[in-house]
Design a protein around this motif. Structure first.
Motif, PDB file in Angstrom:
ATOM      1  N   GLU A  60      -7.979  -1.713   9.365  1.00  0.00           N
ATOM      2  CA  GLU A  60      -7.792  -0.263   9.187  1.00  0.00           C
ATOM      3  C   GLU A  60      -8.987   0.108  10.286  1.00  0.00           C
ATOM      4  O   GLU A  60      -9.878  -0.514  10.256  1.00  0.00           O
ATOM      5  CB  GLU A  60      -8.146   0.367   7.571  1.00  0.00           C
ATOM      6  CG  GLU A  60      -7.998   2.039   7.908  1.00  0.00           C
ATOM      7  CD  GLU A  60      -7.360   2.310   6.354  1.00  0.00           C
ATOM      8  OE1 GLU A  60      -6.430   2.165   6.230  1.00  0.00           O
ATOM      9  OE2 GLU A  60      -8.348   3.001   5.730  1.00  0.00           O
ATOM     10  N   GLU A  83     -14.729  -1.493  -4.984  1.00  0.00           N
ATOM     11  CA  GLU A  83     -13.467  -0.822  -5.334  1.00  0.00           C
ATOM     12  C   GLU A  83     -13.319  -1.076  -6.820  1.00  0.00           C
ATOM     13  O   GLU A  83     -13.244  -2.053  -7.412  1.00  0.00           O
ATOM     14  CB  GLU A  83     -12.504  -1.261  -4.552  1.00  0.00           C
ATOM     15  CG  GLU A  83     -12.445  -0.795  -3.236  1.00  0.00           C
ATOM     16  CD  GLU A  83     -11.772  -1.429  -1.999  1.00  0.00           C
ATOM     17  OE1 GLU A  83     -11.218  -0.990  -0.969  1.00  0.00           O
ATOM     18  OE2 GLU A  83     -11.304  -2.541  -2.402  1.00  0.00           O
ATOM     19  N   GLU A 141       2.042  -5.445   3.945  1.00  0.00           N
ATOM     20  CA  GLU A 141       1.267  -5.972   5.010  1.00  0.00           C
ATOM     21  C   GLU A 141       0.668  -7.157   4.508  1.00  0.00           C
ATOM     22  O   GLU A 141       0.366  -7.411   3.455  1.00  0.00           O
ATOM     23  CB  GLU A 141       0.117  -5.117   5.157  1.00  0.00           C
ATOM     24  CG  GLU A 141      -1.073  -5.480   5.867  1.00  0.00           C
ATOM     25  CD  GLU A 141      -1.944  -4.270   6.074  1.00  0.00           C
ATOM     26  OE1 GLU A 141      -1.735  -3.288   6.704  1.00  0.00           O
ATOM     27  OE2 GLU A 141      -3.185  -4.570   5.808  1.00  0.00           O
ATOM     28  N   LYS A 201       0.804  -1.149  -0.093  1.00  0.00           N
ATOM     29  CA  LYS A 201       0.098  -0.143   0.182  1.00  0.00           C
ATOM     30  C   LYS A 201       0.755   1.203  -0.118  1.00  0.00           C
ATOM     31  O   LYS A 201       1.830   1.055   0.664  1.00  0.00           O
ATOM     32  CB  LYS A 201      -1.069   0.028   1.340  1.00  0.00           C
ATOM     33  CG  LYS A 201      -1.910  -1.177   1.522  1.00  0.00           C
ATOM     34  CD  LYS A 201      -2.631  -0.898   2.792  1.00  0.00           C
ATOM     35  CE  LYS A 201      -3.429  -2.263   2.832  1.00  0.00           C
ATOM     36  NZ  LYS A 201      -4.287  -1.998   4.087  1.00  0.00           N
TER      37      LYS A 201
HETATM   38  P1  ADP Z   1      -9.423   2.060   2.533  1.00  0.00           P
HETATM   39  O1  ADP Z   1      -9.744   1.962   0.969  1.00  0.00           O
HETATM   40  O2  ADP Z   1     -10.617   1.430   3.326  1.00  0.00           O
HETATM   41  O3  ADP Z   1      -8.439   2.863   3.262  1.00  0.00           O
HETATM   42  P2  ADP Z   1      -7.110   0.087   2.365  1.00  0.00           P
HETATM   43  O4  ADP Z   1      -6.698   1.221   1.459  1.00  0.00           O
HETATM   44  O5  ADP Z   1      -6.373  -0.130   3.333  1.00  0.00           O
HETATM   45  O6  ADP Z   1      -8.714   0.472   2.864  1.00  0.00           O
HETATM   46  O7  ADP Z   1      -7.600  -1.170   1.657  1.00  0.00           O
HETATM   47  C1  ADP Z   1      -8.159  -1.207   0.375  1.00  0.00           C
HETATM   48  C2  ADP Z   1      -8.633  -2.504   0.213  1.00  0.00           C
HETATM   49  O8  ADP Z   1      -7.609  -3.723   0.312  1.00  0.00           O
HETATM   50  C3  ADP Z   1      -9.788  -2.705   1.177  1.00  0.00           C
HETATM   51  O9  ADP Z   1     -11.187  -2.664   0.767  1.00  0.00           O
HETATM   52  C4  ADP Z   1      -9.588  -4.324   1.525  1.00  0.00           C
HETATM   53  O10 ADP Z   1     -10.612  -5.142   0.984  1.00  0.00           O
HETATM   54  C5  ADP Z   1      -8.293  -4.606   0.889  1.00  0.00           C
HETATM   55  N1  ADP Z   1      -7.305  -5.075   1.847  1.00  0.00           N
HETATM   56  C6  ADP Z   1      -6.619  -4.123   2.584  1.00  0.00           C
HETATM   57  N2  ADP Z   1      -5.749  -4.542   3.604  1.00  0.00           N
HETATM   58  C7  ADP Z   1      -5.629  -6.087   3.389  1.00  0.00           C
HETATM   59  C8  ADP Z   1      -5.087  -7.084   3.867  1.00  0.00           C
HETATM   60  N3  ADP Z   1      -4.203  -6.929   4.784  1.00  0.00           N
HETATM   61  N4  ADP Z   1      -5.553  -8.198   3.557  1.00  0.00           N
HETATM   62  C9  ADP Z   1      -6.538  -8.329   2.645  1.00  0.00           C
HETATM   63  N5  ADP Z   1      -7.145  -7.316   2.064  1.00  0.00           N
HETATM   64  C10 ADP Z   1      -6.748  -6.120   2.339  1.00  0.00           C
END
Ligand code: ADP
Length: 359
Positions: A310, A230, A199, A156
């Protein structure tokens, strides 16, 4: 830093029989405003020029303050007008993103209906993780270096691009290869790689649990849940695997919507306990802890354990699904998160305890 005493001083000049609930016109403003009206408060939206349409056409606001740019919400004029209207401001994700934590903490002398001191704790990844660990919640393993990758991970990147350029890989070699592709495609830069957050990829089902911490009732409520919709990943997975391979597209995880979901009933016990624990940890960090809505974004594994990747320490975008099934069970009517916030404020007004809900 604006302290609570300064805000209570502002509040002492308010007529609590004539309060407004105000928010920035974005994110979850529609049901925050609607809920305010339903509970008899004046609903005030601060909108950026050119972005007033939903609030006007859906008729949810009593007053719309138009600003050139969202960050003007902290301008002297707008703050002055908000105080004239006896306004309490509901903070949400766009408020934090567009106005910025520094301005909220140092310049925004209007009472916030929520805990302004915890906004940094939910926004900065290292603080967020500390909060989750203090609460003893399960979190995905974090890798300090790409060289340590020994299982599927999600990579990320910070900042406003939200989900763009994220990728999944399973080894240091695959990290290098995909990072290079992302740079070539212009989704990330060489510098971004330095700040990459790596992660463990938790395989399971996504539940974003919408909680409400009530100081008036002294409870933590689970009111509803959603999962994320998404782009482009949710379109990509509709292609047959063969065509996905042929297409060679890069995934992104940019939120474009939310889908209501409910959890298997037996799992609710865990979710209530997790909410209680996070509230206790939030109390230790900044009294009185979370005020009102918060959210845990989780993945439920095949062992039926929830990993939290999160949190939102304020109203979360997923509440836009509006119908919160557990809120219906508790209240016997449709209670959106916006209305729940206003209901809590109504109780506080009646008891003369509005000061307990603002920072
Ligand atoms: P947000 O867009 O709510 O800030 P993130 O950017 O952290 O969430 O993550 C985007 C998407 O990736 C999330 O909706 C989730 O489905 C997926 N995701 C995030 N972290 C993980 C993880 N550690 N394992 C599996 N899927 C994840």
């Amino acid at each position: 830093m604006i302290d609570r005493d300064e805000i209570l001083e502002v509040l002492s000049g308010y007529d609590t029989d004539d309060l407004s609930i105000a928010t920035l016109g974005s994110h979850t403003a529609l049901h925050i405003l609607k809920g305010a009206k339903e509970e008899g408060f004046r609903a005030v939206a601060v909108c950026e020029e050119g972005r007033t349409t939903p609030y006007e056409r859906l008729d949810v606001a009593d007053e719309i303050i138009v600003v050139e740019s969202f960050e003007d919400m902290v301008s002297d004029d707008v703050q002055e007008r908000l105080r004239e209207l006896n306004a309490l401001v509901v903070p949400h994700g766009s408020f934090v993103a567009y106005v910025g934590l520094d301005r909220i903490e140092n310049e925004f002398a209007v009472p916030i209906l929520g805990n302004r001191f915890l906004l940094r704790w939910e926004s900065e990844r290292s603080k967020e993780r500390e909060l989750l660990e203090r609460a003893g919640l399960k979190v995905p393993k974090v890798f300090d270096s790409p060289d340590d990758i020994d299982r599927p991970v999600m990579v990320k990147f910070p900042g406003a691009r939200g989900g763009r350029g994220y990728f999944i890989c399973s080894s240091p070699e695959e990290f290098e290869e995909k990072a290079r592709k992302m740079i070539e495609a212009g989704h990330i830069t060489e510098d971004d790689l330095e700040t990459a957050h790596i992660e463990e990829y938790v395989v399971g089902t996504n539940f974003c649990v919408q909680y409400f911490r009530s100081l008036m009732e002294d409870t933590v409520e689970v009111l509803g849940m959603d999962r994320r919709y998404e782009t482009n990943i949710d379109g990509l997975v509709r292609m047959p695997a063969r065509d996905q391979l042929e297409a060679g597209l890069e995934p992104s995880y940019v939120i474009s919507g939310n889908i209501p979901v409910v959890v298997r009933e037996s799992l609710l016990v865990q979710l209530f306990e997790m909410g209680d624990r996070l509230v206790e940890a939030s109390e230790e960090i900044h009294e009185p802890g979370f005020i009102g809505p918060f959210c845990l974004q989780t993945i439920c594994t095949e062992d039926l354990e929830f990993y939290v990747f999160e949190i939102s320490g304020r109203i979360d975008g997923g509440t836009n699904v509006m119908f919160l099934p557990y809120a219906y069970l508790k209240f016997g009517e449709v209670v959106t998160m916006g209305r729940r916030i206003a209901m809590e404020l109504r109780v506080a007004v009646d008891r003369g305890e509005v000061d307990k809900l603002v920072t």
